[in-house]
Scaffold this motif. Sequence first.
Motif, short mmCIF file in Angstrom:
data_model
loop_
_atom_site.label_atom_id
_atom_site.label_comp_id
_atom_site.label_asym_id
_atom_site.label_seq_id
_atom_site.Cartn_x
_atom_site.Cartn_y
_atom_site.Cartn_z
N HIS A 1 -9.25 2.17 18.97
CA HIS A 1 -10.72 2.42 19.13
C HIS A 1 -11.72 1.43 19.39
N ASP B 1 -16.89 2.99 15.90
CA ASP B 1 -16.12 4.31 15.72
C ASP B 1 -14.77 3.27 14.90
N THR B 2 -13.95 4.49 14.84
CA THR B 2 -12.70 4.07 13.83
C THR B 2 -11.68 4.55 14.48
N HIS C 1 -10.03 7.14 13.62
CA HIS C 1 -10.30 8.56 13.57
C HIS C 1 -10.57 9.16 14.89
N PHE D 1 -6.46 0.49 12.96
CA PHE D 1 -8.00 0.16 12.90
C PHE D 1 -8.25 -1.12 13.10
N TYR E 1 -12.08 -3.80 10.81
CA TYR E 1 -12.72 -2.41 10.47
C TYR E 1 -11.59 -2.13 9.28
N ASP F 1 -18.22 11.35 12.38
CA ASP F 1 -17.70 9.99 12.86
C ASP F 1 -18.63 8.88 12.26
N LEU G 1 -17.12 5.90 10.03
CA LEU G 1 -17.62 4.49 10.31
C LEU G 1 -18.13 3.82 9.04
N ALA H 1 -15.43 2.67 7.04
CA ALA H 1 -14.83 1.54 7.55
C ALA H 1 -15.41 0.11 7.69
N HIS I 1 -18.24 -6.64 6.83
CA HIS I 1 -17.56 -5.88 7.70
C HIS I 1 -18.55 -5.54 8.95
#
Length: 302
Positions: free
Chosen positions: A39, A43-44, A46, A66, A70, A194, A198, A201, A207
């Motif tokens: 990714h 974003d992640t 997912h 990830f 993340y 999304d 995020l 994550a 992070h």
Amino acid sequence: MPPPQTPAPGTLSLDLPHGLHVEALTWGPDDGPLAVLLHGFPDTAHTWRHLGPALAQDGWRVVAPFLRGYAPSGPAPDGSYHVAALCHDAITLHTALGGDERAVLVGHDWGAITANGVGAAEASPYAAVVSMAVPPVPALVPRGVGDAGLAVQQLLMSWYTLFHQLPALPERVFTRHVTRLWHHWSPGYDPGEDLALLAAALPDRAHRRAAIDYYRAAPRQGRVPYTYAHLADAWLGMPSVPMLHLHGARDGCLSSRFATRLAELAPPTCRVEVVPSAGHFLQLERPNRVGALVREFLAEVS
């Protein structure tokens, strides 16, 4: 029409030899050829909730990690968020996951930069790469006076890269900032799901700093740790393995005109497709079209 419901992913947890803890989403059979999906920002893993199950239908063992920094993956064990470190992670994942000569690497945004770099590296164990939204660096380099208009346009679109060089401020206004980016980069797409993923994550300042540090590290390639030094320049080249590049026609992050330039520069092993009615997050906006293009390409090269 909303995309069809897709199967829930499995999960995978492993520790790479260089100290990075990786968590990933998985789809498909354990004995299938490996497809690693990377990714981007903001974003992640997912983001692959549509493409992952589609590739699994074709028998691929899909692993979508990830990226370093993340959650639930760990932070960079050495503090490095250089592209070379990301390329090293992707190559190390191939070994850790038992990949063979059929394995492929797919990436979007920073994941695309990584996939492009791995595809250009002599040490690449992947048979083919797919990059989305960011073409290889040679396609981004101005070639003359005729490119002046495109260069100015992209400079205005890329204001956020300079903003991300500032200390602390991008992290402080992170939620509002990334919400704006999603809306500008993919006009008309609803990023509510999304953005919630995020937030999970990147739940805190540390992070968020890691995600922004990808941009801070980019102009500081001279500080690449020794572990990744052999990959320091790979991301600046053109992939030598078969490659598919996909770009949204309405991408508000990076002009689709760069995809057109790539088509002019690339070797015969590179295929380029501009996806109509899609912005930066084309794998979410046009999942059926993107899935069909990727599956067709992988069927040709496998």
